[in-house]
Write an enzyme that holds these catalytic residues in place. Sequence first.
Site, PDB file in Angstrom:
ATOM      1  N   LYS A   1       0.850  -1.203   0.000  1.00  0.00           N
ATOM      2  CA  LYS A   1       0.000   0.000   0.000  1.00  0.00           C
ATOM      3  C   LYS A   1       0.876   1.240   0.000  1.00  0.00           C
ATOM      4  O   LYS A   1       2.016   1.209   0.457  1.00  0.00           O
ATOM      5  CB  LYS A   1      -0.950   0.027   1.206  1.00  0.00           C
ATOM      6  CG  LYS A   1      -0.280   0.134   2.593  1.00  0.00           C
ATOM      7  CD  LYS A   1      -0.002   1.544   3.056  1.00  0.00           C
ATOM      8  CE  LYS A   1       0.773   1.564   4.362  1.00  0.00           C
ATOM      9  NZ  LYS A   1       1.766   2.571   4.536  1.00  0.00           N
TER      10      LYS A   1
ATOM     11  N   ASP B   1      -2.398  -1.545  10.098  1.00  0.00           N
ATOM     12  CA  ASP B   1      -2.562  -1.569   8.638  1.00  0.00           C
ATOM     13  C   ASP B   1      -3.118  -2.901   8.133  1.00  0.00           C
ATOM     14  O   ASP B   1      -3.465  -3.008   6.950  1.00  0.00           O
ATOM     15  CB  ASP B   1      -1.207  -1.357   7.939  1.00  0.00           C
ATOM     16  CG  ASP B   1      -0.748   0.091   7.987  1.00  0.00           C
ATOM     17  OD1 ASP B   1      -1.569   0.967   8.302  1.00  0.00           O
ATOM     18  OD2 ASP B   1       0.443   0.327   7.707  1.00  0.00           O
TER      19      ASP B   1
END
EC number: 2.7.1.148
Length: 315
Positions: free
Chosen positions: A11, A141
Site C-alpha cells: 500500500k 494496517d
Amino acid sequence: MRSYSLIAPAKINLYLEIIGDRPDGYHELAMVLQSISLADQIDIQSIGIDTISVRCTHAEVPNDQTNLAYRAAALLAQQFPDAMAQFGGVEINIKKNIPIAAGLAGGSTDAAAVLVGLDLIWQLGLTQSELEELAAQIGSDVPFCIQGGTALATGRGEQLSPLTNLDHLYVVLAKYRNLGISTVWAYKTYRQQFNDTYISAAQDLQTRQQRVHSGPMVSAIMHRDGAEIGQLLHNDLEKVALPEYPQVLQLREAFEAQGVLGTMMSGSGPTVFALTESEAEALRVLEAVKTQIANPELEFWTAKFISTGIRLAHS
Ligand code: ATP
C-alpha cells in the site's frame, strides 16, 4: 494436504494526518490508503504436525515468531485450536517483492494473506469483519491489507471506509537500498515536535472527527481526478523525515522536476512515490530520475493502483 497461493499487495498513503492521542495509547490518524500492484506471494500449505513455520526469500526478514506472517498464524491457532488439531499446522513461504521497512506495509500484507489463507485451509468460514477484527490485533494496517483498494482509514488506521476505485492511476516508487526509517522514530519525533497540535486522549469521537482535514482529498478521489489527487497528497510524517533524511527530499524534488501529478513519502518512509496517469509516463519518469541521480543504491519500481486486497494467485 491443502495449499493456497495468495497475492499480497503493498500500500501507499495518499494522505496521512496525525490528529492526536487516543485513550489506548495509539495515535489518532486519518489516512487514505491505496493498494498497488507491487505484491508479495504467500504460499501456505498444511502439514501433518501441530507447528507453524515461516520462510522468506529475503534474508533480512526474520523466519521466527517475530515475523508478522507467523504472528497471524499463531493468533488463529490460539483462537481456533480445534481447527489446528483437525487440519494440522502450516508451512508459510513468502516470496518477497515488496521492499522491507519501506513504508509500504510489506509485513502487514503478508500477515493479512496468512489470515485469509488459513481461514480457507482450516475451513473457519470467517466473515470479512471477523477477519478484519483479528487483523487489527496484529497491526493497524492489516485490516486495510485484507480489504485493499482505496479507503479512508481512521481511528488508529483500522476503521475503514471504502472509496472510489482509482485503477486508472500509476505510480513510480523509489528508495535507497540501505536507508530505513523506523516507524517508532518517526511518530516519536513527530510527537516531540508537534505535541501542541495534538487533541488529547480525553476528547470525544465527534471532536476527533472535526479535526480531520481529509475532505478535499476524499472529494478528489470521488471525482477520480488524478491531477487534484496529486495536488492534495499529504503526509504529516514528512515534517520530521525531510529535514533528517536529505535522500527523501532529493527524490521528492527529482520527481517534482519531472512534472508528475504529485509526489510524497509513503507512510513513515523512506519510499517516495510519484503519481502518473499512464504506465508509459511512469516508466519515462523512472528512467529520467534514475539517469539524473545515477546512484547504484537507488531502487525503483513502477506499479498500478489496484482495487483489491488479498486474493488467490490464480484468480
Ligand atoms: P509499515 O508501512 O506498515 O510501517 P513497513 O513497510 O515500513 O511497514 P515492513 O516491511 O512491514 O515495514 O517491516 C518492518 C520490519 O518488520 C522489518 O524490518 C522486519 O524485520 C519485520 N518483519 C516482520 N515480518 C515481516 C514480513 N513478513 N515482511 C517484512 N518484514 C517483516
